[in-house]
Enzyme design. Structure first.
Site, PDB file in Angstrom:
ATOM      1  N   ASP A 155       1.099  -1.172  -0.003  1.00 37.50           N
ATOM      2  CA  ASP A 155       0.131  -0.085   0.094  1.00 37.50           C
ATOM      3  C   ASP A 155       0.830   1.441  -0.130  1.00 37.50           C
ATOM      4  O   ASP A 155       0.528   2.356  -0.422  1.00 37.50           O
ATOM      5  CB  ASP A 155      -0.836   0.083   1.139  1.00 37.50           C
ATOM      6  CG  ASP A 155      -1.756   0.995   1.278  1.00 37.50           C
ATOM      7  OD1 ASP A 155      -2.654   1.286   0.261  1.00 37.50           O
ATOM      8  OD2 ASP A 155      -2.073   1.953   2.002  1.00 37.50           O
ATOM      9  N   GLU A 210       6.342   7.248  -3.097  1.00 41.28           N
ATOM     10  CA  GLU A 210       5.036   7.535  -3.414  1.00 41.28           C
ATOM     11  C   GLU A 210       4.448   8.846  -3.394  1.00 41.28           C
ATOM     12  O   GLU A 210       3.645   9.181  -3.967  1.00 41.28           O
ATOM     13  CB  GLU A 210       4.152   6.790  -2.312  1.00 41.28           C
ATOM     14  CG  GLU A 210       4.173   7.508  -0.909  1.00 41.28           C
ATOM     15  CD  GLU A 210       3.380   6.743   0.280  1.00 41.28           C
ATOM     16  OE1 GLU A 210       3.020   5.480   0.046  1.00 41.28           O
ATOM     17  OE2 GLU A 210       3.321   7.207   1.333  1.00 41.28           O
TER      18      GLU A 210
END
Ligand code: NAI
Length: 333
Positions: free
Chosen positions: A260, A265
């Site tokens: 996740d 990111e």
């Protein structure tokens, strides 16, 4: 009492409306961020809240807040590193946060990813999309009750994940620097990380990123894991060395990974991006080509319950501060 909410996202609007109605307090919603210019909109309000990763470090912001008599920025986030706390304090402005909002949200994502990988969902979908519906040996699954799940970091989220996996019939083992007495009914502790890695079929990371947890999972200890094990990371991207994990996925050491969070990111999380530009700068392009990877862009927290709790806690913090004159920092589980 009047509250100005900055950087309100469409998914937050129902929660703001509900809180405002229930508390009979006016909440004005604004789409913009807090900046040295936009802070002028706060004049005449009693409290402000925001949810932003863009820094709030301009002295003008705090100067104007002092002038308007606003003593608090109630952040709708757990982390508050985007604020200059010292500068804020010099103008008697405090920053409050929402330290916890729903351990189940993150734990459920870990379970979802692990179950999807166990059941070879990506492989089956790819085969079926090409018309191949045969019971290929590659698609045969393990049942979770035959697995040992290793929880690393047995705090709020890790313990919740342990309970959920246990409910599905798995054996649960755990490792934590500081054992959680509440977890003793759910899992058996292992004394060190290495022992857990050697024994678990599914490994799920639920610990914070500190200097001593940076690249906690790396080339050296991936070797200790069982062949064909599954790694789930809903903690922080830099808990794993992603290049080493990709190598282990390619060699078959790892049967799958649920990710996740990734170290790189910030270039894509909660943004609309041109994949060919952005994903290539990160390892996403590579991960997209791998059927044994489930990659979600920091979505684990993103549930209706968590969003409600974040909004409610941030607004409660303002209300209680206003009512008691004492700074509030609440948790709404
Ligand atoms: P927590 O503080 O309740 O639990 C963390 C546990 O990690 C504690 O028991 C602590 O003793 C343990 N720990 C710390 N350093 C360790 C080390 N070096 N070795 C072994 N154990 C260690 O935190 P919580 O609420 O369970 O959150 C865990 C993590 O989940 C957060 O730090 C955050 O990074 C991540 N998270 C991810 C979200 C997402 O949307 N993907 C959302 C919220 C949190």
């Amino acid at each position: 009492m009047r509250i100005l909410a900055y950087h309100v996202q469409p998914y937050e609007v129902p929660a703001f409306e509900k809180w405002s109605k229930e508390n009979n307090i006016e909440v004005v919603m604004d789409k913009g961020l807090i900046t040295a210019e936009s802070i002028e909109k706060a004049k005449g309000f009693d409290g402000i809240t925001t949810q932003q990763v863009i820094p709030v470090k301009d002295e003008e912001i705090f100067k104007k807040m002092q002038e308007y008599g606003i003593k608090q920025i109630s952040s709708r986030t757990a982390g508050v590193d985007m604020f200059d706390g010292k500068l804020a304090a010099s103008y008697n402005v405090a920053i409050t946060n929402v330290p916890r909002y729903s351990p189940n949200a993150i734990a459920e994502m870990a379970v979802t990813q692990a179950m999807s990988l166990l059941r070879n969902m990506n492989h089956i979908k790819t085969a079926m999309d090409s018309g191949d519906c045969s019971w290929d040996k590659r698609h045969i699954a393990r049942e979770v009750r035959s697995c040992t799940v290793g929880i690393i970091g047995t705090g709020k989220i890790g313990l919740t994940a342990g309970k959920l996996f246990k409910g599905l019939g798995a054996k649960i083992i755990g490792y934590d620097k500081f054992k959680n007495p509440e977890a003793e009914d759910v899992l058996e502790y292992r004394e060190n990380l290495e022992d857990l890695l050697k024994e678990a079929d599914i490994i799920s990371l639920h610990l914070p990123l500190f200097d001593d947890t940076y690249h906690l999972i790396n080339k050296e200890n991936l070797k200790l894991m069982k062949d064909g094990s599954i790694l789930i990371n809903t903690g922080r991207g830099a808990l794993i060395n992603i290049d080493d994990v990709i190598e282990a996925l390619e060699s078959g050491k790892l049967a799958g990974a649920g990710l996740d969070v990734l170290e790189c990111e910030t270039v894509y999380v909660n943004q609309k991006v041109a994949p060919e530009d952005v994903y290539c700068k990160c390892v996403v392009e590579k991960l997209r080509s791998m059927d044994n990877v489930i990659h979600t862009g920091h979505f684990a927290f993103f549930t209706e319950t968590a969003v409600d709790n974040i909004v409610n806690t941030a607004l409660d913090n303002i209300k209680k501060t206003e009512e008691t004159g004492k700074l509030q920092n609440g948790t709404n589980m």
